[in-house]
Motif scaffolding. Structure first.
Motif, mmCIF file in Angstrom:
data_model
loop_
_atom_site.group_PDB
_atom_site.id
_atom_site.type_symbol
_atom_site.label_atom_id
_atom_site.label_comp_id
_atom_site.label_asym_id
_atom_site.label_seq_id
_atom_site.Cartn_x
_atom_site.Cartn_y
_atom_site.Cartn_z
ATOM 1 N N ILE A 13 0.845 -1.204 0.000
ATOM 2 C CA ILE A 13 0.000 0.000 0.000
ATOM 3 C C ILE A 13 0.879 1.252 0.000
ATOM 4 C CG2 ILE A 13 -1.744 1.316 1.266
ATOM 5 C CD1 ILE A 13 -2.774 -1.292 -0.050
ATOM 6 N N ASN A 14 1.955 1.262 0.803
ATOM 7 C CA ASN A 14 2.854 2.417 0.850
ATOM 8 C C ASN A 14 3.506 2.687 -0.498
ATOM 9 O OD1 ASN A 14 2.593 3.528 3.369
ATOM 10 N ND2 ASN A 14 4.102 2.187 4.302
ATOM 11 N N ASN A 15 3.812 1.639 -1.253
ATOM 12 C CA ASN A 15 4.453 1.798 -2.550
ATOM 13 C C ASN A 15 3.463 2.029 -3.692
ATOM 14 O OD1 ASN A 15 7.002 1.495 -1.418
ATOM 15 N ND2 ASN A 15 6.943 -0.724 -1.616
ATOM 16 N N SER A 16 2.177 2.010 -3.385
ATOM 17 C CA SER A 16 1.159 2.201 -4.429
ATOM 18 C C SER A 16 0.655 3.647 -4.410
ATOM 19 C CB SER A 16 -0.010 1.249 -4.191
ATOM 20 O OG SER A 16 -0.799 1.704 -3.113
ATOM 21 N N ASP A 17 -0.197 3.955 -5.366
ATOM 22 C CA ASP A 17 -0.820 5.281 -5.435
ATOM 23 C C ASP A 17 -2.107 5.350 -4.617
ATOM 24 O OD1 ASP A 17 0.133 5.669 -8.891
ATOM 25 O OD2 ASP A 17 1.162 6.361 -7.086
ATOM 26 N N LEU A 18 -2.471 4.255 -3.962
ATOM 27 C CA LEU A 18 -3.679 4.249 -3.149
ATOM 28 C C LEU A 18 -3.541 5.207 -1.968
ATOM 29 C CD1 LEU A 18 -4.534 0.452 -2.918
ATOM 30 C CD2 LEU A 18 -5.780 2.183 -4.194
ATOM 31 N N ALA A 19 -4.577 5.986 -1.729
ATOM 32 C CA ALA A 19 -4.574 6.889 -0.586
ATOM 33 C C ALA A 19 -5.302 6.261 0.595
ATOM 34 C CB ALA A 19 -5.219 8.218 -0.953
ATOM 35 N N PHE A 20 -6.201 5.303 0.313
ATOM 36 C CA PHE A 20 -7.030 4.727 1.366
ATOM 37 C C PHE A 20 -7.246 3.257 1.055
ATOM 38 C CE2 PHE A 20 -9.976 4.926 4.800
ATOM 39 C CZ PHE A 20 -10.974 4.028 4.484
ATOM 40 N N PHE A 21 -7.125 2.397 2.079
ATOM 41 C CA PHE A 21 -7.349 0.964 1.916
ATOM 42 C C PHE A 21 -8.090 0.463 3.139
ATOM 43 C CE2 PHE A 21 -6.607 -3.232 0.408
ATOM 44 C CZ PHE A 21 -6.381 -4.010 1.513
ATOM 45 N N GLU A 22 -9.133 -0.356 2.910
ATOM 46 C CA GLU A 22 -9.922 -0.890 4.011
ATOM 47 C C GLU A 22 -10.203 -2.361 3.729
ATOM 48 O OE1 GLU A 22 -13.705 0.673 6.616
ATOM 49 O OE2 GLU A 22 -13.304 1.551 4.680
#
Length: 169
Positions: A13-22
């Motif tokens: 997640i840190n290396n992706s462009d995602l701002a939010f993950f649930e």
């Protein structure tokens, strides 16, 4: 979910462009939000970022321990759950009309609008969905009894996601 899997997930997640993950698993909930930390991490030095990540990792380890304890409790509780057979024809599914955050009560110190087993009438407020800082009251479209609440408080909901099952009166 093992701690190694969670660490790997954090890294992805840190290396992706995602701002939010649930992610929901059983009675536990994992939420990662980088939207608030992006501006902050651009302002701090690399040393501060690594210490912040270490603090986050420690928090995740603590959360995983709590998750594992909750999963053990959940397994025991599942054995005691009684099931009720309900005809799908009698049920009305209330779906989310918007994307946002689900709130079962008007505020944190108030009781929920409805609980399982409550009788509701057409027009009764069932919950609030917050979208873009606007609080949208979701009302019942039918008279009946709340059979099941399908969403946890403060969970993100999608457009069309089922929120409640109501047995028509």
């Amino acid at each position: 979910m093992q701690i190694g899997e969670i660490k790997e997930l954090i890294e992805i997640i840190n290396n992706s462009d995602l701002a939010f993950f649930e992610y929901d698993f059983g009675d536990c909930h994992l939420k990662m939000d980088k939207s608030l930390t992006r501006e902050y991490s651009a302002k701090v030095s690399e040393g501060h970022v690594s210490s912040a990540l270490k603090a986050t990792e420690d928090t995740v380890v603590e959360a995983v321990t709590q998750v594992q304890k909750a999963e053990n409790t959940e397994v025991k509780a599942e054995k005691k759950v009684e099931t009720e057979v309900i005809s799908e024809e009698d049920l009305f599914i209330v779906k989310s009309p918007i994307v946002g955050t689900f709130y079962g009560a008007p505020s944190a110190d108030k009781d929920n609008f409805v609980e399982k087993g409550n009788k509701v009438k057409k027009g009764d407020v069932l919950c609030i969905i917050e979208a873009m800082k606007l609080m949208n009251e979701i009302e019942s479209d039918v008279d009946g009894e709340v059979v099941e609440i399908l969403v946890k408080n403060e969970a993100m909901v999608e457009y069309g996601q089922p929120l409640f099952k109501i047995r028509r009166a």
